[in-house]
Design an enzyme around this catalytic site. Structure first.
Site, PDB file in Angstrom:
ATOM      1  N   CYS A 187       0.812  -1.150   0.055  1.00 33.12           N
ATOM      2  CA  CYS A 187      -0.087  -0.118   0.176  1.00 33.12           C
ATOM      3  C   CYS A 187       0.867   1.154   0.016  1.00 33.12           C
ATOM      4  O   CYS A 187       1.350   1.489  -1.056  1.00 33.12           O
ATOM      5  CB  CYS A 187      -0.990  -0.180   1.158  1.00 33.12           C
ATOM      6  N   HIS A 196      -3.482  -4.834   0.641  1.00 32.81           N
ATOM      7  CA  HIS A 196      -2.839  -5.514   1.612  1.00 32.81           C
ATOM      8  C   HIS A 196      -2.682  -7.121   1.591  1.00 32.81           C
ATOM      9  O   HIS A 196      -3.562  -7.615   2.341  1.00 32.81           O
ATOM     10  CB  HIS A 196      -3.484  -4.929   2.970  1.00 32.81           C
ATOM     11  N   GLU A 255      -1.164  -8.890   3.381  1.00 36.50           N
ATOM     12  CA  GLU A 255      -1.121  -9.352   4.736  1.00 36.50           C
ATOM     13  C   GLU A 255      -2.660 -10.040   5.247  1.00 36.50           C
ATOM     14  O   GLU A 255      -2.391 -10.692   6.345  1.00 36.50           O
ATOM     15  CB  GLU A 255      -0.349  -8.554   5.764  1.00 36.50           C
TER      16      GLU A 255
HETATM   17  N1  GLN Z   1      -1.999   6.792   2.919  1.00 36.86           N
HETATM   18  C1  GLN Z   1      -2.041   6.071   1.525  1.00 36.86           C
HETATM   19  C2  GLN Z   1      -3.613   6.071   1.143  1.00 36.86           C
HETATM   20  O1  GLN Z   1      -4.500   6.525   1.677  1.00 36.86           O
HETATM   21  C3  GLN Z   1      -1.542   4.688   1.872  1.00 36.86           C
HETATM   22  C4  GLN Z   1      -2.717   3.905   2.793  1.00 36.86           C
HETATM   23  C5  GLN Z   1      -2.385   2.603   3.106  1.00 36.86           C
HETATM   24  O2  GLN Z   1      -0.917   2.238   3.211  1.00 36.86           O
HETATM   25  N2  GLN Z   1      -3.193   1.825   3.709  1.00 36.86           N
HETATM   26  O3  GLN Z   1      -3.738   5.799  -0.243  1.00 36.86           O
END
Ligand code: GLN
Length: 537
Positions: A381, A507, A509
């Site tokens: 992400c 994600h 994970e």
């Molecule tokens: N802050 C970034 C976004 O909102 C990444 C979010 C994250 O890593 N979950 O896109």
């Protein structure tokens, strides 16, 4: 259907979620179909708006629900289906009750905690059993007995257990039996008091799981049994694990917890088969080699903030018969001390998700260090976003390239707000959340790792790869290895001239399982093992 209610006393952080999940493992391996649920007494609708310092990681479910990290334990330890209805908070209960009141559903009555709030709580357990028919529902109640906000939940469960009748519901209470060094003995008084609190409400637990640092002697078990009104065999010892949390089901099995539970609930089922689980634990405890993995984050001193990431690393390590030496690197420290100083010993670098600009430049330099030093890199992400920013600056000469999250006036906003997000003002539950399909590019590292062309992964973000920069970045050696099925969103990137550099907008994970490591983590650890074999440990 049978119901197990898990409560906790004395202090928080006893590992209620983990214990509940471990019981789930044992019951599943006895052939029962188990569904797990968490009731959280706080007033937030969900933990989505809470800081990781307050709450640890926000665990995202397939349907996009932002939930408590204990649901991560549930998914890793059992095959329970989980959705929005498996994590209920006081906020949701009150929202529903007040909504009904405004719509006139209470027909002129005074709306009260008993029966209206407690009825709403009970209905959430019933709805879950209707949605996911199973043999046993394990419901964990967050917080500690004695908390004011937990009272309506305990009262609701007392009523519920009466309604379903003896033999169909039981209470398991986790407690702390501290060892006082000065006295040289284990103390049972806090346990007695927390049981007294439960009994005051009308709940008599059937099983006590005692967290302790020293073994419980027969005398201590007898004492707890006498004062807490449970049979001595129902006083279960749960010492701190020596190596890994995955030992917990095995420890509880040795203490006969699952046998007691089955007897209490009149479930006549086979013995739990734990062979493959035991093998997995042995792989964690006795690996034949070791790799050093750096995790670069902003909440690094707070282990719970990246819980699923660490668990996924553990699963992949076990799958590759390797141990992990974790370097937990504070992204802000990296800004001060430089990547070489903090990352030169790493065989693999992982940058997890995050929000806000604190520490971001440190993460960008971590991605840069991985790229230039040919160290395997896994970006999750925000970890993908910083990799794109770094590549734009370092390889495509896009000076001051950035995400508009961190620099609104960047001349090269390689990461920018999704169009659908531009009008969003409310923070709660409004990100791009939950599972989305993704199409993989043939012949890429990513596609090799997954071994298929189509995947589905969970998201939690507002910003995206800016499509205006696709051509520039790919012409410099970036590969767009995964996109949304219609091709409009970049979901995964990798680098052409690098042994293993993969970063994804989702994600992974949240989908790794103990005995089924996630393909991206598995492949990342494999690449790190290869890197380690070329360097001197
Ligand atoms: N802050 C970034 C976004 O909102 C990444 C979010 C994250 O890593 N979950 O896109």
């Amino acid at each position: 259907m049978k119901y197990i209610f898990v409560t906790g006393g004395v202090v928080s952080s006893l590992g209620k979620g983990l214990t509940a999940a471990a019981l789930g493992t044992l019951l599943e391996r006895r052939g029962l179909k188990v569904v797990m649920q968490k009731l959280d007494p706080y007033l937030n609708i969900d933990p989505g708006t809470m800081s990781p310092y307050q709450h640890g990681e926000v665990y995202v479910l397939e349907d996009g629900a932002e939930t408590d990290l204990d649901l991560g334990h549930y998914e890793r330890f059992t095959s329970s289906r989980l959705s929005r209805s498996n994590n209920v908070t006081s906020g949701q209960i009150y929202e529903a009750v007040l909504g009904k009141e405004r719509s006139g559903a209470y027909l002129g009555k005074t709306v009260q905690v008993i029966p209206h709030v407690t009825d709403e709580i009970k209905s959430r357990i019933r709805k879950l059993s209707a949605k996911y028919p199973c043999d046993v529902i394990i419901t964990e109640i967050g917080g500690t007995t004695g908390d004011i906000e937990g009272l309506p939940f305990l009262e609701a469960l007392r009523q519920f257990s009466l309604e379903v009748g003896q033999g169909n519901a039981m209470f398991m209470h986790l407690t702390l039996v501290p060892y006082l060094k000065a006295a040289g003995e284990l103390k049972t008084k806090p346990t007695q008091q927390s049981i007294a609190k439960l009994r005051e409400i009308g709940i008599q637990p059937h099983v006590l799981v005692c967290r302790c640092e020293q073994p419980l002697s027969v005398d201590i078990r007898k004492k707890i049994s006498l004062f807490c009104n449970v049979p001595a065999e129902a006083v279960i010892e749960q010492m701190d694990v020596a190596h890994t949390i995955y030992e917990v089901p095995l420890m509880l099995q040795k203490e006969n917890l699952d046998t007691l539970v089955c007897r209490q609930l009149q479930l006549d089922v086979k013995h739990a088969e734990m062979e493959s689980w035991t093998k997995f634990v042995q792989q964690i405890v006795f690996p034949s080699k070791k790799v050093r993995i750096a995790v670069v984050g902003k909440y690094i001193e707070h282990r719970d903030a990246y819980k699923s990431v660490y668990e996924s690393i553990t699963h992949a390590a076990a799958a590759n018969d390797t141990g992990i030496e974790l370097l937990q690197v504070d992204a802000e420290m990296l800004e001060k001390e430089g990547a070489e100083a903090l990352l030169s010993k790493a065989h693999g670098i992982l940058v997890p998700g995050g929000f806000g600009d604190r520490g971001t430049e440190g993460k960008i330099s971590a991605a840069g260090y991985a790229r230039t030093q040919q160290i395997p890199y896994l970006g999750l992400c925000l970890g993908m976003q910083v990799a794109v920013i770094e590549f734009a600056r370092g390889c495509a000469n896009l000076e001051r390239a950035n995400s508009t999250e961190f620099d609104k006036d960047s001349p090269h906003p390689v990461i920018s707000l999704m169009e659908s997000q531009e009008q969003v003002t409310h923070k709660g539950g409004t990100m791009r959340l939950g599972a989305y399909d993704c199409h993989l590019q043939q012949g890429t590292l990513t596609q090799q790792a997954y071994g298929c062309d189509a995947i589905s992964e969970r998201h939690r973000h507002r910003y995206e790869f800016n499509n205006d920069y696709r051509d520039t970045l790919t012409s410099c050696g970036m590969v767009l290895s995964g996109t949304s099925p219609d091709g409009s969103l970049v979901e995964i990137i990798e680098l052409r001239d690098h042994p293993w550099f993969v970063a994804c907008q989702f994600h992974p994970e949240f989908q790794s399982k103990p005995t089924a490591a996630h393909p991206l983590f598995d492949s990342f650890i494999k690449a790190s093992v290869a890197k380690a074999s070329h360097s001197v440990l």
